[in-house]
Motif scaffolding. Structure first.
Motif, PDB file in Angstrom:
ATOM      1  N   PRO A   3       0.816  -1.200   0.000  1.00  0.00           N
ATOM      2  CA  PRO A   3       0.000   0.000   0.000  1.00  0.00           C
ATOM      3  C   PRO A   3       0.854   1.255   0.000  1.00  0.00           C
ATOM      4  N   TRP A  30      -5.021   1.782  -2.881  1.00  0.00           N
ATOM      5  CA  TRP A  30      -4.867   1.105  -1.595  1.00  0.00           C
ATOM      6  C   TRP A  30      -3.666   1.696  -0.870  1.00  0.00           C
ATOM      7  N   PRO A  70      -4.877   0.034   6.395  1.00  0.00           N
ATOM      8  CA  PRO A  70      -4.929   0.200   4.927  1.00  0.00           C
ATOM      9  C   PRO A  70      -6.367   0.378   4.451  1.00  0.00           C
ATOM     10  N   HIS A  71      -6.543   1.225   3.463  1.00  0.00           N
ATOM     11  CA  HIS A  71      -7.880   1.488   2.962  1.00  0.00           C
ATOM     12  C   HIS A  71      -7.831   2.149   1.592  1.00  0.00           C
ATOM     13  N   THR A  72      -8.946   2.077   0.900  1.00  0.00           N
ATOM     14  CA  THR A  72      -9.150   2.846  -0.318  1.00  0.00           C
ATOM     15  C   THR A  72     -10.647   2.991  -0.523  1.00  0.00           C
ATOM     16  N   ASP A 180      -1.316  -7.125   1.215  1.00  0.00           N
ATOM     17  CA  ASP A 180      -1.545  -5.899   0.454  1.00  0.00           C
ATOM     18  C   ASP A 180      -1.613  -6.186  -1.045  1.00  0.00           C
ATOM     19  N   GLN A 184      -4.980  -5.570  -3.464  1.00  0.00           N
ATOM     20  CA  GLN A 184      -4.925  -4.733  -4.648  1.00  0.00           C
ATOM     21  C   GLN A 184      -5.235  -5.538  -5.906  1.00  0.00           C
TER      22      GLN A 184
END
Length: 302
Positions: A3, A30, A70-72, A180, A184
């Motif tokens: 990320p 991400w 972690p985020h998006t 991660d 993604q």
């Protein structure tokens, strides 16, 4: 894919960020950062990926995310305008001893819970909207006071749901880049056919080892995770388009209509058609003036 690690864009006159990001500056892959994040969506809608959570976001939604989570947020379609007020701050920006004060106990507890990500609900969500909107334009010490008021509102009301069940310590492990890469890869390819061998290769593992690793990290199987991503996308298409359920099933990555219906019912406790119908009924009720209610409805309310 590891990320993206964001850097806090501070000016000389500020100790934390409070600003609006709007398309194309809203779109972020991400990523993670040490700062806590309070975000109010102003425009747009789409999918929220937070830790191992997959859900939806829309205008007026508020999330509070813990450090290094972690985020998006991916908008529903590429032409959609999306914007949000984003507040980012470290847990010690007001000084190393502030959070150790007896009066800060409830906020310290809130920070701990926020490590799993919070989606704010009820009256607190409505209360935060004008507060965050004003915060962006405040200056001097008034900024700190308003941020404290926002955090106090969340901490005292407890009107939130935790969204990610993944332990934050998982993300701190030396091999965390694997999870991660997996996330993604899934975000980028969920509309296509994904074999377990494909995603296992992305993680550099055999299929059995990958399945065990993913379940241990996320408390769910990869197939369940993938279905959550696909159903989340399908929900937006059911709400925002007139496409048939069959078209939506294929556009969301399902190979058969039967499997789409089965997985949708499992996650939403409704069929896709039932979900669409329920949303439209709720939408009509929300915008129908009181004077247009039927006589029976008014009798039932008494």
């Amino acid at each position: 894919m590891k990320p993206l690690v964001e850097k806090l864009p501070l000016s000389q006159n500020t100790s934390f960020v409070a600003r609006t990001y709007r398309t194309p500056h809203f779109e972020v892959p991400w990523h993670q950062h040490i700062e806590y994040e309070l975000i109010l969506f102003l425009e747009g809608e789409g999918s929220a990926f937070i830790g191992n959570y997959i859900g939806e976001f829309k205008a007026d939604d508020v999330f509070f995310l813990g450090s290094n989570l972690p985020h998006t947020f991916q908008k529903a379609h590429k032409d959609l305008i999306t914007s949000a007020i984003v507040v980012q701050f470290t847990d010690d920006f007001w000084g190393p001893g502030f959070m150790q004060l007896p009066e800060s106990k409830s906020i310290l507890k809130l920070f701990s819970v926020a490590l799993q990500g919070l989606k704010i609900q009820g009256a607190t969500r409505q209360q935060l909207k004008p507060m965050l909107t004003e915060l962006e334009h405040l200056q001097g010490f008034a900024r700190i006071i308003r941020l404290c008021e926002c955090l106090q509102a969340i901490a005292t009301a407890h009107e939130y749901e935790t969204v990610s069940t993944q332990e934050v310590s998982t993300f701190q492990a030396k091999n965390k880049d694997r999870i991660d890469r997996i996330f993604q890869f899934t975000i980028d390819n969920f509309q296509e056919s994904i074999a377990l061998s494909d995603v296992a290769a992305t993680a550099g593992m055999s299929v059995p080892a990958f399945c065990s690793y993913f379940k241990k990290c996320t408390k769910k199987t990869y197939v369940d995770f993938l279905n959550e991503v696909r159903i989340g996308h399908a929900c937006k298409l059911l709400i925002d388009t007139q496409k048939s359920v069959l078209e939506i099933s294929y556009e969301s990555g399902f190979n058969t209509l039967a499997n789409f219906n089965k997985q949708f019912l499992k996650l939403k406790q409704l069929t896709p058609s039932g979900f669409r119908k329920q949303f439209r009924i709720q939408e009509q009720e929300e915008y129908r003036p009181d004077e247009f209610r039927t006589l029976n409805e008014m009798k039932n309310e008494k």
